[in-house]
Design an enzyme around this catalytic site. Structure first.
Site, PDB file in Angstrom:
ATOM      1  N   ASN A 293       0.822  -1.208   0.000  1.00 48.92           N
ATOM      2  CA  ASN A 293       0.000   0.000   0.000  1.00 48.92           C
ATOM      3  C   ASN A 293       0.863   1.268   0.000  1.00 48.92           C
ATOM      4  OD1 ASN A 293      -2.502   1.211  -0.013  1.00 48.92           O
ATOM      5  ND2 ASN A 293      -2.914   0.937   2.166  1.00 48.92           N
TER       6      ASN A 293
ATOM      7  N   HIS B  55     -14.249  -4.820  10.954  1.00 51.42           N
ATOM      8  CA  HIS B  55     -13.910  -3.485  11.469  1.00 51.42           C
ATOM      9  C   HIS B  55     -15.184  -2.697  11.781  1.00 51.42           C
ATOM     10  CE1 HIS B  55      -9.704  -3.006   9.404  1.00 51.42           C
ATOM     11  NE2 HIS B  55      -9.839  -4.184   9.987  1.00 51.42           N
TER      12      HIS B  55
ATOM     13  N   ARG C 253     -13.271  -5.350  15.585  1.00 53.07           N
ATOM     14  CA  ARG C 253     -12.259  -4.359  15.925  1.00 53.07           C
ATOM     15  C   ARG C 253     -12.944  -3.014  16.056  1.00 53.07           C
ATOM     16  NH1 ARG C 253      -7.336  -1.892  12.240  1.00 53.07           N
ATOM     17  NH2 ARG C 253      -8.931  -0.372  11.693  1.00 53.07           N
TER      18      ARG C 253
ATOM     19  N   TYR D  78      -6.568   7.932  12.580  1.00 57.56           N
ATOM     20  CA  TYR D  78      -6.305   6.841  11.631  1.00 57.56           C
ATOM     21  C   TYR D  78      -7.234   5.657  11.917  1.00 57.56           C
ATOM     22  CZ  TYR D  78      -3.807   3.594   8.675  1.00 57.56           C
ATOM     23  OH  TYR D  78      -3.502   2.704   7.686  1.00 57.56           O
TER      24      TYR D  78
ATOM     25  N   ASP E 264      -6.818  -1.475  17.577  1.00 57.65           N
ATOM     26  CA  ASP E 264      -5.529  -1.280  16.905  1.00 57.65           C
ATOM     27  C   ASP E 264      -4.999   0.110  17.256  1.00 57.65           C
ATOM     28  OD1 ASP E 264      -3.406  -1.143  15.118  1.00 57.65           O
ATOM     29  OD2 ASP E 264      -4.531  -1.989  13.430  1.00 57.65           O
TER      30      ASP E 264
ATOM     31  N   HIS F 141      -2.052   1.223  16.086  1.00 57.81           N
ATOM     32  CA  HIS F 141      -1.270   1.667  14.934  1.00 57.81           C
ATOM     33  C   HIS F 141       0.118   2.202  15.279  1.00 57.81           C
ATOM     34  CE1 HIS F 141      -5.399   1.581  13.132  1.00 57.81           C
ATOM     35  NE2 HIS F 141      -4.693   0.881  12.275  1.00 57.81           N
TER      36      HIS F 141
ATOM     37  N   GLU G 160      -3.677  -4.345  19.448  1.00 56.77           N
ATOM     38  CA  GLU G 160      -2.770  -4.534  18.302  1.00 56.77           C
ATOM     39  C   GLU G 160      -1.831  -3.346  18.117  1.00 56.77           C
ATOM     40  OE1 GLU G 160      -4.995  -5.218  14.740  1.00 56.77           O
ATOM     41  OE2 GLU G 160      -3.359  -4.602  13.446  1.00 56.77           O
TER      42      GLU G 160
ATOM     43  N   GLU H 147       2.020  -6.779  11.286  1.00 60.43           N
ATOM     44  CA  GLU H 147       1.592  -6.590   9.893  1.00 60.43           C
ATOM     45  C   GLU H 147       2.687  -5.950   9.053  1.00 60.43           C
ATOM     46  OE1 GLU H 147      -1.892  -4.237  10.883  1.00 60.43           O
ATOM     47  OE2 GLU H 147      -0.999  -2.456  10.008  1.00 60.43           O
TER      48      GLU H 147
ATOM     49  N   ARG I 222       0.925 -11.183  13.335  1.00 56.64           N
ATOM     50  CA  ARG I 222      -0.010 -10.616  12.359  1.00 56.64           C
ATOM     51  C   ARG I 222       0.549 -10.495  10.939  1.00 56.64           C
ATOM     52  NH1 ARG I 222      -4.260  -8.925  11.841  1.00 56.64           N
ATOM     53  NH2 ARG I 222      -3.903  -6.728  11.520  1.00 56.64           N
TER      54      ARG I 222
ATOM     55  N   HIS J 131      -2.878 -10.183   8.895  1.00 62.62           N
ATOM     56  CA  HIS J 131      -3.391  -8.908   8.416  1.00 62.62           C
ATOM     57  C   HIS J 131      -4.361  -9.159   7.252  1.00 62.62           C
ATOM     58  CE1 HIS J 131      -1.852  -4.771   6.742  1.00 62.62           C
ATOM     59  NE2 HIS J 131      -2.769  -4.577   7.676  1.00 62.62           N
TER      60      HIS J 131
ATOM     61  N   ASP K 236      -6.206  -3.527   1.455  1.00 60.44           N
ATOM     62  CA  ASP K 236      -5.013  -3.454   0.602  1.00 60.44           C
ATOM     63  C   ASP K 236      -4.309  -4.806   0.471  1.00 60.44           C
ATOM     64  OD1 ASP K 236      -4.682  -1.967   3.322  1.00 60.44           O
ATOM     65  OD2 ASP K 236      -2.666  -2.728   2.965  1.00 60.44           O
TER      66      ASP K 236
ATOM     67  N   GLU L  56      -8.244 -11.485   9.967  1.00 61.07           N
ATOM     68  CA  GLU L  56      -8.867 -10.171   9.775  1.00 61.07           C
ATOM     69  C   GLU L  56      -9.565 -10.145   8.418  1.00 61.07           C
ATOM     70  OE1 GLU L  56      -6.063  -6.953   9.444  1.00 61.07           O
ATOM     71  OE2 GLU L  56      -7.606  -5.419   9.675  1.00 61.07           O
TER      72      GLU L  56
ATOM     73  N   TRP M  25       5.301   5.607  14.312  1.00 58.85           N
ATOM     74  CA  TRP M  25       4.830   4.413  13.611  1.00 58.85           C
ATOM     75  C   TRP M  25       5.500   4.258  12.279  1.00 58.85           C
ATOM     76  CZ3 TRP M  25      -0.248   4.372  10.550  1.00 58.85           C
ATOM     77  CH2 TRP M  25      -0.342   5.541   9.798  1.00 58.85           C
TER      78      TRP M  25
HETATM   79  C1  CS2 Z   1      -4.593  -1.830   9.788  1.00 58.22           C
HETATM   80  C2  CS2 Z   1      -4.474  -1.484   8.334  1.00 58.22           C
HETATM   81  O1  CS2 Z   1      -5.894  -3.664   9.159  1.00 58.22           O
HETATM   82  C3  CS2 Z   1      -5.131  -3.227   9.992  1.00 58.22           C
HETATM   83  O2  CS2 Z   1      -4.820  -3.827  10.998  1.00 58.22           O
HETATM   84  O3  CS2 Z   1      -3.469  -1.636  10.552  1.00 58.22           O
HETATM   85  O4  CS2 Z   1      -5.484  -0.562   8.072  1.00 58.22           O
HETATM   86  C4  CS2 Z   1      -3.152  -0.901   7.892  1.00 58.22           C
HETATM   87  O5  CS2 Z   1      -2.910   0.299   8.515  1.00 58.22           O
HETATM   88  C5  CS2 Z   1      -3.122  -0.755   6.405  1.00 58.22           C
HETATM   89  O6  CS2 Z   1      -3.303  -2.000   5.827  1.00 58.22           O
HETATM   90  C6  CS2 Z   1      -1.830  -0.177   5.886  1.00 58.22           C
HETATM   91  O7  CS2 Z   1      -1.772  -0.357   4.529  1.00 58.22           O
HETATM   92 MG    MG Z   2      -3.262  -3.107  12.124  1.00 59.25          MG
END
Ligand code: CS2
Ligand code: MG
Length: 404
Positions: A39, A124, A149, A161, A212, A214, A238, A264, A285, A314, A318, A341, A404
């Site tokens: 991504n 989500h 989540r 985010y 999450d 992040h 997470e 991830e 992850r 993950h 994306d 996920e 991050w």
């Molecule tokens: C996130 C994602 O799915 C997740 O756990 O952390 O939205 C992640 O930030 C994106 O895939 C980044 O490309």
């Molecule tokens: Mg994540």
């Protein structure tokens, strides 16, 4: 005579969001698909595949999957890294797909067959405030999902985010440069435990709640969040701290029994070896596409099994439906695979990648098509649709970047 790879195609497309897809065709006419999407850095992987990997694949026996992995990994000298490992991952996925199609078997059968009847998943839910968040939580519960989540807005912050004021959300924004946003850890820490407790009160016991962070907290802030969430009984917390600072999680662990998930952004077993062997996490992850494909991620999962760590890859939008298919096949055939996920995709993405995997009663199923069970709808994979998109950058109030 062994079959050989005859054609290598790298498709950059955007059926509503950007993807890079690898398509290998053999002399016998078998087609294998791989996902190579990183991504916000898509074109680098496409070039890596087109310029450096593709030419080496022509004429190779597609059945030599492990040998090809080692050849591309060890042969390059410059090992690891997200771009190279996603490229190797795409080749590996395509070769496993070809093996499945050649033998007429779905991949989970080639991995040793099912160890579970259905694969748990989490969805989500986000909302700028608690009522909006609860609406999305309720929609998932009504659809039969039992793990969710939860992400929410924070008073005093304009954007957060993982959260949108609309009902749809994509992590990367289409623009020539990344959006920049302000993150304030104190405001976040003051607000978030109450929100998640509010969700628990609403859903009652028996629903898995995940959150999450992040990678934005310091170790002691992360420990404070984990502790504050203990009464809620989280499924996991997470990415509380930046993933490359592995000892940070030791500190978090010392202070809280809230289960921790991370990884991830990892792309090899060497990125998570320390965390797994020291049992500093509960869930690993890594994504199939980003961690060198099926062949390599199976080694990560095997190491995790030895140390009582569970796999939980993950799966945002994306990670393309090709990579998600691989994860689901692994999920039903890997004993220590806990949960997958599933963020979901815009409808056009489903159409662009017709797939046998599906949701049934709030769980994921791989389907029984040979190989990965994913096809490409060529009409929806036009390079003209590609437009640069970037993940946002977060700064603290003083202008420095968060970690991050
Ligand atoms: C996130 C994602 O799915 C997740 O756990 O952390 O939205 C992640 O930030 C994106 O895939 C980044 O490309
Ligand atoms: Mg994540």
């Amino acid at each position: 005579m062994a079959d050989v790879i005859e054609k290598v195609e790298v498709l950059v497309s955007s059926p509503s969001r950007n993807y890079v897809t690898l398509r290998l065709t053999t002399r016998d006419g078998i087609v294998g698909l791989g996902d190579a999407t990183v991504n916000g850095r898509e074109l680098s992987v496409a070039a890596y595949l087109r310029d450096h990997v593709g030419p080496l694949l022509i004429g190779r026996d597609p059945g030599r999957i492990e040998d090809t992995w080692q050849y591309l990994y060890r042969g390059v000298y410059w090992r690891r890294g997200p771009i190279g490992m996603a490229a190797i991952g795409a080749v590996d996925l395509a070769l496993w797909d070809i093996l499945g199609k050649r033998t007429g078997q779905p991949l989970y059968a080639l991995f040793g067959g099912r160890v579970r009847d259905r694969l748990a998943t989490y969805r989500h839910a986000f909302g700028w405030d608690l009522p909006a968040l609860l609406d999305q939580v309720d929609a998932h519960l009504d659809a039969g999902f039992t793990n969710i989540r939860v992400q929410s807005g924070v008073p005093g912050l304009e954007v957060v985010y993982g959260v949108s004021r609309e009902t749809v959300y994509e992590p990367a924004g289409r623009a020539a440069a990344p959006a920049e946003e302000i993150f304030d850890a104190e405001a976040y820490l003051r607000h978030m435990p109450g929100v998640i407790a509010g969700v628990r009160e609403h859903v009652g016991e028996g629903v898995g709640l995940l959150h999450d962070a992040h990678h934005r907290l310091t170790p002691i802030q992360a420990a404070r969040l984990g502790k504050a969430l203990e009464p809620v009984g989280m499924f996991w917390l997470e990415d509380v701290t930046p993933a490359e600072d592995q000892d940070a999680l030791r500190l978090v662990r010392q202070h809280t029994t809230t289960p921790l998930a991370i990884g991830e952004v990892f792309n090899t077993i060497w990125d998570c070896q320390y965390l797994i062997q020291n049992r500093l996490i509960d869930y690993i992850r890594a994504a199939v596409v980003h961690a060198g494909g099926i062949s390599h991620i199976r080694k990560i999962f095997a190491l995790a099994e030895v140390h009582g760590v569970q796999a939980a890859p993950h799966g945002p939008s994306d990670v393309s439906p090709i990579s998600l298919a691989a994860s689901i096949h692994l999920g039903v055939a890997t004993h220590n695979f806990a949960i997958q996920e599933y963020m979901g995709y815009p409808e056009r993405v489903h159409q662009a990648f017709p797939h046998a995997w599906h949701v049934a009663e709030g769980h994921l199923q791989p389907g029984d098509e040979p190989g990965l069970g994913v096809e490409l709808n060529d009409e929806l994979h036009s390079a003209d649709d590609y437009e640069a998109a970037y993940l946002p950058i977060a700064r603290r109030r003083d202008g420095t970047l968060t970690d991050w």
